[in-house]
Design a protein around this motif. Sequence first.
Motif, PDB file in Angstrom:
ATOM      1  N   UNK A 154       0.846  -1.199   0.000  1.00  0.00           N
ATOM      2  CA  UNK A 154       0.000   0.000   0.000  1.00  0.00           C
ATOM      3  C   UNK A 154       0.882   1.250   0.000  1.00  0.00           C
ATOM      4  N   UNK A 155       1.895   1.246   0.865  1.00  0.00           N
ATOM      5  CA  UNK A 155       2.845   2.363   0.920  1.00  0.00           C
ATOM      6  C   UNK A 155       3.563   2.523  -0.417  1.00  0.00           C
ATOM      7  N   UNK A 156       4.029   1.421  -0.984  1.00  0.00           N
ATOM      8  CA  UNK A 156       4.724   1.470  -2.278  1.00  0.00           C
ATOM      9  C   UNK A 156       3.857   2.126  -3.344  1.00  0.00           C
ATOM     10  N   UNK A 157       2.609   1.701  -3.427  1.00  0.00           N
ATOM     11  CA  UNK A 157       1.717   2.196  -4.484  1.00  0.00           C
ATOM     12  C   UNK A 157       1.486   3.693  -4.355  1.00  0.00           C
ATOM     13  N   UNK A 158       1.251   4.159  -3.126  1.00  0.00           N
ATOM     14  CA  UNK A 158       0.999   5.579  -2.922  1.00  0.00           C
ATOM     15  C   UNK A 158       2.226   6.422  -3.251  1.00  0.00           C
ATOM     16  N   UNK A 159       3.395   5.927  -2.916  1.00  0.00           N
ATOM     17  CA  UNK A 159       4.625   6.656  -3.235  1.00  0.00           C
ATOM     18  C   UNK A 159       4.854   6.720  -4.741  1.00  0.00           C
ATOM     19  N   UNK A 175      -0.130   4.325  10.007  1.00  0.00           N
ATOM     20  CA  UNK A 175      -0.298   2.875  10.188  1.00  0.00           C
ATOM     21  C   UNK A 175      -0.936   2.576  11.542  1.00  0.00           C
ATOM     22  N   UNK A 176      -1.503   1.377  11.647  1.00  0.00           N
ATOM     23  CA  UNK A 176      -2.040   0.837  12.911  1.00  0.00           C
ATOM     24  C   UNK A 176      -3.146   1.699  13.515  1.00  0.00           C
ATOM     25  N   UNK A 177      -3.989   2.289  12.673  1.00  0.00           N
ATOM     26  CA  UNK A 177      -5.053   3.151  13.207  1.00  0.00           C
ATOM     27  C   UNK A 177      -6.226   2.351  13.769  1.00  0.00           C
ATOM     28  N   UNK A 178      -6.291   1.034  13.456  1.00  0.00           N
ATOM     29  CA  UNK A 178      -7.343   0.183  14.012  1.00  0.00           C
ATOM     30  C   UNK A 178      -6.813  -0.726  15.114  1.00  0.00           C
ATOM     31  N   UNK A 179      -5.578  -1.196  14.991  1.00  0.00           N
ATOM     32  CA  UNK A 179      -4.930  -1.991  16.040  1.00  0.00           C
ATOM     33  C   UNK A 179      -3.445  -1.656  16.066  1.00  0.00           C
ATOM     34  N   UNK A 180      -2.916  -1.236  17.211  1.00  0.00           N
ATOM     35  CA  UNK A 180      -3.579  -1.006  18.489  1.00  0.00           C
ATOM     36  C   UNK A 180      -4.632   0.099  18.461  1.00  0.00           C
ATOM     37  N   UNK A 181      -4.609   0.938  17.408  1.00  0.00           N
ATOM     38  CA  UNK A 181      -5.661   1.919  17.246  1.00  0.00           C
ATOM     39  C   UNK A 181      -5.245   3.332  17.615  1.00  0.00           C
ATOM     40  N   UNK A 193      -9.280  17.334   5.489  1.00  0.00           N
ATOM     41  CA  UNK A 193      -8.733  16.228   4.707  1.00  0.00           C
ATOM     42  C   UNK A 193      -9.798  15.502   3.890  1.00  0.00           C
ATOM     43  N   UNK A 194      -9.371  15.010   2.744  1.00  0.00           N
ATOM     44  CA  UNK A 194     -10.035  13.874   2.132  1.00  0.00           C
ATOM     45  C   UNK A 194      -9.330  12.649   2.686  1.00  0.00           C
ATOM     46  N   UNK A 195     -10.095  11.657   3.112  1.00  0.00           N
ATOM     47  CA  UNK A 195      -9.418  10.544   3.780  1.00  0.00           C
ATOM     48  C   UNK A 195     -10.170   9.238   3.596  1.00  0.00           C
ATOM     49  N   UNK A 196      -9.424   8.176   3.794  1.00  0.00           N
ATOM     50  CA  UNK A 196      -9.972   6.823   3.747  1.00  0.00           C
ATOM     51  C   UNK A 196      -9.073   5.922   4.584  1.00  0.00           C
ATOM     52  N   UNK A 197      -9.604   4.743   4.945  1.00  0.00           N
ATOM     53  CA  UNK A 197      -8.815   3.757   5.669  1.00  0.00           C
ATOM     54  C   UNK A 197      -8.642   2.526   4.798  1.00  0.00           C
ATOM     55  N   UNK A 198      -7.386   2.162   4.550  1.00  0.00           N
ATOM     56  CA  UNK A 198      -7.083   0.940   3.821  1.00  0.00           C
ATOM     57  C   UNK A 198      -7.121  -0.222   4.812  1.00  0.00           C
ATOM     58  N   UNK A 199      -8.061  -1.120   4.637  1.00  0.00           N
ATOM     59  CA  UNK A 199      -8.183  -2.261   5.549  1.00  0.00           C
ATOM     60  C   UNK A 199      -7.069  -3.265   5.265  1.00  0.00           C
ATOM     61  N   UNK A 200      -6.519  -3.799   6.329  1.00  0.00           N
ATOM     62  CA  UNK A 200      -5.443  -4.788   6.204  1.00  0.00           C
ATOM     63  C   UNK A 200      -5.366  -5.556   7.514  1.00  0.00           C
ATOM     64  N   UNK A 201      -4.535  -6.573   7.524  1.00  0.00           N
ATOM     65  CA  UNK A 201      -4.256  -7.287   8.766  1.00  0.00           C
ATOM     66  C   UNK A 201      -3.013  -6.705   9.415  1.00  0.00           C
ATOM     67  N   UNK A 244      -6.488  -4.631  11.005  1.00  0.00           N
ATOM     68  CA  UNK A 244      -5.829  -3.345  11.185  1.00  0.00           C
ATOM     69  C   UNK A 244      -6.136  -2.480   9.968  1.00  0.00           C
ATOM     70  N   UNK A 245      -5.580  -1.289   9.935  1.00  0.00           N
ATOM     71  CA  UNK A 245      -5.800  -0.417   8.803  1.00  0.00           C
ATOM     72  C   UNK A 245      -4.791   0.711   8.766  1.00  0.00           C
ATOM     73  N   UNK A 246      -4.642   1.294   7.571  1.00  0.00           N
ATOM     74  CA  UNK A 246      -3.773   2.449   7.369  1.00  0.00           C
ATOM     75  C   UNK A 246      -4.651   3.608   6.892  1.00  0.00           C
ATOM     76  N   UNK A 247      -4.559   4.733   7.575  1.00  0.00           N
ATOM     77  CA  UNK A 247      -5.354   5.904   7.207  1.00  0.00           C
ATOM     78  C   UNK A 247      -4.592   6.742   6.186  1.00  0.00           C
ATOM     79  N   UNK A 248      -5.225   7.002   5.059  1.00  0.00           N
ATOM     80  CA  UNK A 248      -4.660   7.848   4.008  1.00  0.00           C
ATOM     81  C   UNK A 248      -5.374   9.192   4.043  1.00  0.00           C
ATOM     82  N   UNK A 249      -4.627  10.251   4.283  1.00  0.00           N
ATOM     83  CA  UNK A 249      -5.187  11.599   4.371  1.00  0.00           C
ATOM     84  C   UNK A 249      -4.582  12.475   3.275  1.00  0.00           C
ATOM     85  N   UNK A 250      -5.392  13.254   2.615  1.00  0.00           N
ATOM     86  CA  UNK A 250      -4.907  14.247   1.660  1.00  0.00           C
ATOM     87  C   UNK A 250      -5.354  15.624   2.153  1.00  0.00           C
ATOM     88  N   UNK A 251      -4.379  16.450   2.470  1.00  0.00           N
ATOM     89  CA  UNK A 251      -4.640  17.750   3.076  1.00  0.00           C
ATOM     90  C   UNK A 251      -5.273  18.685   2.054  1.00  0.00           C
TER      91      UNK A 251
END
Length: 259
Positions: A90-95, A211-217, A231-239, A248-255
Motif C-alpha cells: 500500500x505504501x509502495x503504491x501511494x509513493x 499505520x495501525x489506526x485500528x490496532x492497536x488503534x 482532509x479527504x481521507x480513507x482507511x485501507x483495511x489490512x491485517x 488493522x488499517x492504514x489511514x490515508x489523508x490528503x490535506x
Amino acid sequence: MVSPAIALAFLPLLLTLLIRYRYYFALFYQAVLVRIWRDCRTGLSREERAFQYILTEATPGDPESILNAFDDWYSKVEYISILGPKKGKILDRLLLERSPMTVLELGAHCGYSTVRMARALPPGSKIYSLEMDQGNATIAEKIIRLAGFDDDMVELIVKPSDEVIPQLRSDYGVQTLDFVFMDHWKKCYKPDLQLLEGSGLLGKGSMILADNVLFPGAPNFLRHVRRSGLYEWRVHRACLEYSRGIRDGMAELIYQGVK
C-alpha cells in the motif's frame, strides 16, 4: 480451592475465549514472552538480533535483499513489529503514484519502512526520518546505510517528534512536506498531526499515511481527522503486520488546506 465441578463449568468459556482470541494470544506470546526470554538469553535487543541476521543474509547496497531478509527473519526466527510486505505494498503504491520529493517519517524503528520508502522515491528526493529511541536509531542508521542510502537521501534525526516538527523549517530548511508516514506512538498521532497543521508544512495535496489506526488503534487521531474538515481521507483495511487474524488499517489523508 475451586471444585472440579466449577472448573468444568468454566471450561467451555475458556475454550471459546482461546479460540476467539487465539491470534491475540499468539501475538502476546511472540512479541512479549519470547522477546523477553531471548533478550535475557542473548544480552541483545530484538532489533540487534535482527540486524545480525540481516548482515549475514542480505546483500549490501540491495534494498530488496534487505527487505526480504527482514521478512525471512520473522518467518524463520522471531516476530518483529515492522510494516511488513502486505501493508508495505500500500505504501509502495501511494509513493509511486505521487512521487513525493520531501518525506517525513515519524518512527523509523529499525529502518525497514525507511528503506522501503527510499527505494521507491524519485531522484533528488529526501526523507527526514525521526526516531526517539537511541538504540533503535543506531540499528536503523546501520540498516539504511547498508541498503546504500546516504545522508543526502535519508537524514535520521534522533529526537522526539514534538521537538522536531516545529523546527523542520528553521533547522532543516523544509518548506513543504509532500508525504508524511506515521508509525510511531499511536498516542502521538493526533498531537503531531496538529503540530503539522499549525507549522505550515502541509500544502494542499500533501499526503499523510498513518499505520495501525485500528490496532492497536488511534481513535483520537481518527476523530480529529473526521471533525477537522481539513482532509479527504480513507482507511485501507489490512491485517496487522505478519498476522492473518488481527484486523488493522492504514489511514490515508490528503490535506485540503484551511477552508
